[in-house]
Design an enzyme around this catalytic site. Structure first.
Site, mmCIF file in Angstrom:
data_model
loop_
_atom_site.group_PDB
_atom_site.id
_atom_site.type_symbol
_atom_site.label_atom_id
_atom_site.label_comp_id
_atom_site.label_asym_id
_atom_site.label_seq_id
_atom_site.Cartn_x
_atom_site.Cartn_y
_atom_site.Cartn_z
ATOM 1 N N ARG A 51 -93.153 -11.928 -49.888
ATOM 2 C CA ARG A 51 -93.095 -13.130 -49.038
ATOM 3 C C ARG A 51 -94.476 -13.792 -48.982
ATOM 4 N NH1 ARG A 51 -90.952 -12.663 -42.920
ATOM 5 N NH2 ARG A 51 -93.033 -11.836 -42.576
ATOM 6 N N LYS A 150 -95.202 -18.752 -44.251
ATOM 7 C CA LYS A 150 -95.941 -18.162 -43.123
ATOM 8 C C LYS A 150 -97.409 -18.565 -43.260
ATOM 9 C CE LYS A 150 -96.027 -13.734 -40.646
ATOM 10 N NZ LYS A 150 -95.755 -14.223 -39.303
ATOM 11 N N GLU A 183 -85.453 -20.229 -33.859
ATOM 12 C CA GLU A 183 -86.058 -18.901 -33.700
ATOM 13 C C GLU A 183 -87.026 -18.964 -32.536
ATOM 14 O OE1 GLU A 183 -88.646 -17.921 -37.038
ATOM 15 O OE2 GLU A 183 -89.364 -19.988 -37.155
HETATM 16 N N1 PMP Z 1 -90.383 -15.964 -36.780
HETATM 17 C C1 PMP Z 1 -91.687 -16.237 -36.711
HETATM 18 C C2 PMP Z 1 -92.124 -17.634 -36.416
HETATM 19 C C3 PMP Z 1 -92.642 -15.217 -36.915
HETATM 20 O O1 PMP Z 1 -93.952 -15.497 -36.863
HETATM 21 C C4 PMP Z 1 -92.198 -13.913 -37.180
HETATM 22 C C5 PMP Z 1 -93.182 -12.814 -37.439
HETATM 23 N N2 PMP Z 1 -93.954 -12.499 -36.317
HETATM 24 C C6 PMP Z 1 -90.800 -13.663 -37.213
HETATM 25 C C7 PMP Z 1 -89.934 -14.724 -37.032
HETATM 26 C C8 PMP Z 1 -90.270 -12.308 -37.517
HETATM 27 O O2 PMP Z 1 -90.471 -12.009 -38.878
HETATM 28 P P1 PMP Z 1 -90.696 -10.535 -39.407
HETATM 29 O O3 PMP Z 1 -89.517 -9.738 -38.996
HETATM 30 O O4 PMP Z 1 -90.801 -10.686 -40.878
HETATM 31 O O5 PMP Z 1 -91.948 -10.034 -38.773
#
Ligand code: PMP
Length: 290
Positions: A51, A150, A183
């Site tokens: 990722r 990200k 989210e």
């Molecule tokens: N959404 C956002 C905006 C995030 O920054 C994160 C990670 N902290 C997540 C969802 C969760 O992603 P992951 O399970 O890959 O940590």
């Protein structure tokens, strides 16, 4: 003192420095990952590094290392810090450049890896459920800056987080520009109604959470559930029997209240409880590194 891996060297944290001319700092130009270590295993290491490289490609940043080299550097940093459980922060910045936006005037990316302890929320919040709010501010639209990247530019999320903190809670649910559920500021969201579990699809403009994927593909089937990935309206979240959030730092955590609305019986519901337990067992026993 912890050791930081920076641009190919392991140095004391007090010596790990980034220039004031680094575009990561000047413009938030870069990308990052948060990764968890459970009992000497790096949970979903390959997925996180992949990722990371997808985020880098989306912003046309070349880190100067291969996926294998970054994985090796991460393992080396975890080992030297003797950390069996904890959190890894991997960062690529555009590197040192001029006082202008042009990313291609930055010849070399800055790459660093931090290995630290982590505890985001209290034990009580996992047992009783956490309170969140609905942010007024929508998630940034995919056409502007796709949330699946990200990037170091987390201001949209930070301003959502400030709304939460101003309201006396620690997390905020963000809608997308069409008003559908997206989210939270640092976590993905799942809802449960009449035993059916749903989560917003990747097309809703979210980070493709690695914990989210693991819950859908691994935890849910083990517990005999399938998860619907579909558009979700805010009213459905408010009327859900159970709501939980997922994220690398948060793991799986139940939501008891959203603003003034109690979710279900305002405790962590039975299905969420089973997901929290199953997730913990899976990562504690033999966390997959793929
Ligand atoms: N959404 C956002 C905006 C995030 O920054 C994160 C990670 N902290 C997540 C969802 C969760 O992603 P992951 O399970 O890959 O940590």
């Amino acid at each position: 003192m912890s050791k930081i891996w920076i641009d190919g060297k392991l140095v004391d944290s007090s010596e790990a420095k980034v220039s004031v001319f680094d575009h990561g700092l000047l413009y938030g130009d870069g990308c990052f990952e948060g990764i968890r270590i459970y009992n000497d295993r790096i949970f979903k290491l390959r997925s996180h590094v992949k990722r990371m490289f997808e985020s880098a490609a989306a912003i046309r940043l070349q880190p100067g290392y291969s996926i294998e080299e970054i994985e090796h550097a991460i393992r080396e940093t975890v080992k030297i810090n003797e950390r069996q459980n904890g959190y890894i922060r991997l960062v690529f910045t555009r590197g040192i450049g001029t006082l202008g936006l042009n990313p291609f005037l930055c010849p070399t990316a800055t790459v660093f890896i931090i290995v630290e302890k982590i505890k985001l929320y209290t034990d009580e919040m996992y047992e009783e459920g956490m309170s969140i709010i609905v942010a007024q501010r929508p998630r940034i639209p995919t056409q502007c800056l796709d949330p699946k990247v990200k990037s170091l530019n987390y201001m949209n999320n930070i301003l959502g987080k400030i709304e939460a903190i101003d309201a006396g809670v620690l997390e905020a649910l963000m809608l997308n520009i069409e008003g559908k559920v997206a989210e939270c500021t640092g976590d993905n969201i799942f809802i449960i109604k009449d035993g059916i579990i749903a989560t917003p699809p990747v097309e809703s403009g979210i980070l493709h959470g690695i914990t989210r994927r693991f819950v859908i593909d691994d935890v849910a089937p083990t517990l005999g559930y399938t998860v619907e990935e579909r558009d979700i309206e805010l009213e459905e979240v408010m009327a859900a029997d159970e709501v939980f959030l997922t994220g690398t730092a948060a793991e799986v955590i139940g939501v008891s209240h959203i603003g003034d609305t109690a979710i279900g019986c305002s405790k962590v519901g039975p299905i969420t409880h089973a997901f929290v337990e199953e997730f913990r067992n899976r990562v504690a026993q033999d966390a997959p590194e793929d």
